[in-house]
Design a protein around this motif. Structure first.
Motif, PDB file in Angstrom:
ATOM      1  N   LEU A 158       0.812  -1.213   0.000  1.00 41.63           N
ATOM      2  CA  LEU A 158       0.000   0.000   0.000  1.00 41.63           C
ATOM      3  C   LEU A 158       0.849   1.268   0.000  1.00 41.63           C
ATOM      4  N   ARG A 159       1.972   1.228   0.672  1.00 46.60           N
ATOM      5  CA  ARG A 159       2.827   2.416   0.740  1.00 46.60           C
ATOM      6  C   ARG A 159       3.481   2.722  -0.595  1.00 46.60           C
ATOM      7  N   SER A 160       3.450   1.760  -1.526  1.00 46.83           N
ATOM      8  CA  SER A 160       3.991   2.005  -2.865  1.00 46.83           C
ATOM      9  C   SER A 160       2.947   2.587  -3.817  1.00 46.83           C
ATOM     10  N   ILE A 161       1.671   2.623  -3.390  1.00 44.60           N
ATOM     11  CA  ILE A 161       0.606   3.193  -4.219  1.00 44.60           C
ATOM     12  C   ILE A 161       0.563   4.710  -3.997  1.00 44.60           C
ATOM     13  N   PRO A 162       0.665   5.519  -5.045  1.00 45.87           N
ATOM     14  CA  PRO A 162       0.673   6.986  -4.885  1.00 45.87           C
ATOM     15  C   PRO A 162      -0.611   7.500  -4.235  1.00 45.87           C
ATOM     16  N   LYS A 163      -0.463   8.442  -3.315  1.00 47.53           N
ATOM     17  CA  LYS A 163      -1.628   9.040  -2.663  1.00 47.53           C
ATOM     18  C   LYS A 163      -2.398   9.965  -3.595  1.00 47.53           C
ATOM     19  N   ASP A 164      -1.769  10.351  -4.713  1.00 47.34           N
ATOM     20  CA  ASP A 164      -2.430  11.247  -5.661  1.00 47.34           C
ATOM     21  C   ASP A 164      -3.742  10.661  -6.171  1.00 47.34           C
ATOM     22  N   LEU A 165      -3.787   9.340  -6.321  1.00 45.02           N
ATOM     23  CA  LEU A 165      -5.004   8.678  -6.800  1.00 45.02           C
ATOM     24  C   LEU A 165      -6.149   8.889  -5.814  1.00 45.02           C
ATOM     25  N   GLU A 167      -6.350  11.329  -3.537  1.00 45.94           N
ATOM     26  CA  GLU A 167      -6.674  12.751  -3.474  1.00 45.94           C
ATOM     27  C   GLU A 167      -7.558  13.169  -4.640  1.00 45.94           C
ATOM     28  N   ALA A 168      -7.294  12.587  -5.809  1.00 49.37           N
ATOM     29  CA  ALA A 168      -8.123  12.895  -6.975  1.00 49.37           C
ATOM     30  C   ALA A 168      -9.544  12.387  -6.770  1.00 49.37           C
ATOM     31  N   ALA A 169      -9.675  11.206  -6.183  1.00 48.91           N
ATOM     32  CA  ALA A 169     -11.008  10.643  -5.938  1.00 48.91           C
ATOM     33  C   ALA A 169     -11.761  11.463  -4.896  1.00 48.91           C
ATOM     34  N   ILE A 170     -11.050  11.955  -3.873  1.00 47.76           N
ATOM     35  CA  ILE A 170     -11.688  12.785  -2.840  1.00 47.76           C
ATOM     36  C   ILE A 170     -12.173  14.099  -3.435  1.00 47.76           C
ATOM     37  N   ILE A 171     -11.374  14.689  -4.329  1.00 49.88           N
ATOM     38  CA  ILE A 171     -11.771  15.928  -5.000  1.00 49.88           C
ATOM     39  C   ILE A 171     -13.044  15.704  -5.817  1.00 49.88           C
ATOM     40  N   ASP A 172     -13.170  14.500  -6.393  1.00 51.72           N
ATOM     41  CA  ASP A 172     -14.372  14.173  -7.185  1.00 51.72           C
ATOM     42  C   ASP A 172     -15.573  13.848  -6.316  1.00 51.72           C
ATOM     43  N   GLY A 173     -15.386  13.877  -4.979  1.00 53.11           N
ATOM     44  CA  GLY A 173     -16.513  13.687  -4.069  1.00 53.11           C
ATOM     45  C   GLY A 173     -16.616  12.320  -3.431  1.00 53.11           C
ATOM     46  N   ALA A 174     -15.585  11.488  -3.588  1.00 53.07           N
ATOM     47  CA  ALA A 174     -15.628  10.141  -3.006  1.00 53.07           C
ATOM     48  C   ALA A 174     -15.361  10.200  -1.506  1.00 53.07           C
ATOM     49  N   SER A 175     -16.059   9.365  -0.753  1.00 55.29           N
ATOM     50  CA  SER A 175     -15.825   9.260   0.685  1.00 55.29           C
ATOM     51  C   SER A 175     -14.632   8.346   0.934  1.00 55.29           C
TER      52      SER A 175
END
Length: 272
Positions: A158-165, A167-175
Motif C-alpha cells: 500500500l505504501r507504494s501506491i501513490p496518494k495522488d489517486l 486525493e483525486a477521488a476525494i476531489i471528485d466527491g468520493a468518501s
C-alpha cells in the motif's frame, strides 16, 4: 548467434524435479496397490489399478462431509481475510506518521514471533468458555492469526501506491469508503492473489488448530479425518495415501486455475 546450454543449471533442475516427482510417484502407486504388493516391492508399479482403496477410504473418513466442512471453512476464511485485513492494513499504511498507528503496525507484526504452542491451551479454554469451539470460532481464529503476516505484506504494498489517486477521488466527491473500495481495493488485486492463495493453503491443510478446536466428528476437516488410518501399532498406508490424494486434489485444481493470478501478482508486485 549460437545458444549455449547451461549444463549445470539443467542438471540442478533435473535433480530438483526428481525430488518433487519421486514422492508424488510413491503416493500415487501406493494408493493403487494392495498391501501385499506394497510389502513385496515399494517402488514397483501396481499390478492393476485398485480403486477399492479410494472407496474404502471415503467410507472410513466420511470424506464428503469432511470435504464440505473444509471447503466452507476455507472459503469463509479467504473471503473474510481479504476484506478485513486489507482494510486494517490500509488504515495503518495511510496513518504511519501517527505514533498510535505506527505502534499498532509493530504490535501486529511482532505477533509473528509468538509460537503457537505457547498460546494454544489458553486459546482452547477461552474459545470454549465463549462457545466458539466450532467452525465459526475456527474461521475467526484463522482471520486473527493471519492478521500479523498479512498486515506486514499489505502495508508494504500500500505504501507504494501513490496518494495522488486517492486525493483525486476525494476531489471528485468520493468518501473514505468509496476511495478504498473503488480506487485502492482494485489496485490490491496482485497482493490479494498472494494473500488469498497462502491463506487458502493454510486453512485447507492445517491440522493443529482444528484438532484443538473441534470435538464433534461431524464438524471435522479433511486433515483431521486422515488420522483414522493411524493405528496404535501400524498404519494402513494404501488407504491413507488414497485419502491423501483425494484431499490434495482440490488444492492442485485451485493452483492450476489460479496460476495466472499468482504469476501476475508476483510480476506486478515486482514492478510496484
Amino acid at each position: 548467434m549460437e545458444k549455449r546450454t547451461n549444463w549445470l543449471m539443467t542438471i540442478l533442475l533435473i535433480i530438483g524435479s526428481l525430488f518433487v516427482l519421486f514422492p508424488g510417484y510413491l503416493v500415487i502407486t501406493i494408493a493403487m496397490k494392495t498391501p501385499e504388493e506394497t510389502a513385496n516391492s515399494l517402488l514397483a508399479l501396481p499390478g492393476s489399478l485398485n480403486f477399492e482403496n479410494f472407496k474404502t477410504a471415503i467410507q472410513m473418513t466420511n470424506f464428503f462431509q469432511a470435504f464440505k466442512n473444509s471447503a466452507v471453512i476455507t472459503v469463509s476464511v479467504v473471503v473474510l481475510t481479504l476484506l478485513t485485513n486489507s482494510m486494517v492494513a490500509y488504515a495503518i499504511a495511510r496513518n504511519m506518521y501517527k505514533k498510535t498507528y505506527k505502534f499498532l503496525y509493530y504490535y501486529f507484526v511482532s505477533a509473528m514471533f509468538v509460537p503457537f504452542p505457547i498460546i494454544m491451551l489458553p486459546i482452547v479454554k477461552q474459545t470454549s468458555s465463549m462457545g466458539l469451539d466450532n467452525p465459526t470460532g475456527l474461521v475467526f481464529l484463522y482471520i486473527v492469526y493471519g492478521l500479523s503476516f498479512n498486515i506486514f505484506v499489505y502495508v508494504g504494498y500500500l505504501r507504494s501506491i501513490p496518494k495522488d489517486l486517492e486525493e483525486a477521488a476525494i476531489i471528485d466527491g468520493a468518501s473514505t469508503w468509496g476511495v478504498f473500495w473503488k480506487v485502492i481495493f482494485p489496485l490490491l488485486a496482485p497482493i490479494n492473489a498472494t494473500v488469498g492463495i497462502l491463506t487458502c493453503l493454510w486453512a485447507w491443510n492445517d491440522f493443529m488448530l482444528p484438532l484443538i478446536m473441534l470435538s464433534d466428528p461431524n464438524q471435522m476437516t479433511l486433515p483431521l479425518v486422515q488420522y483414522v488410518f493411524q493405528g496404535q501399532f501400524s498404519t494402513d498406508y494404501n488407504l491413507a495415501f488414497s485419502s491423501y490424494l483425494m484431499a490434495l486434489l482440490p488444492m492442485v485444481i485451485v493452483y492450476l486455475l489460479a496460476q495466472k493470478w499468482i504469476i501476475n501478482g508476483i510480476t506486478q508486485g515486482a514492478v510496484k
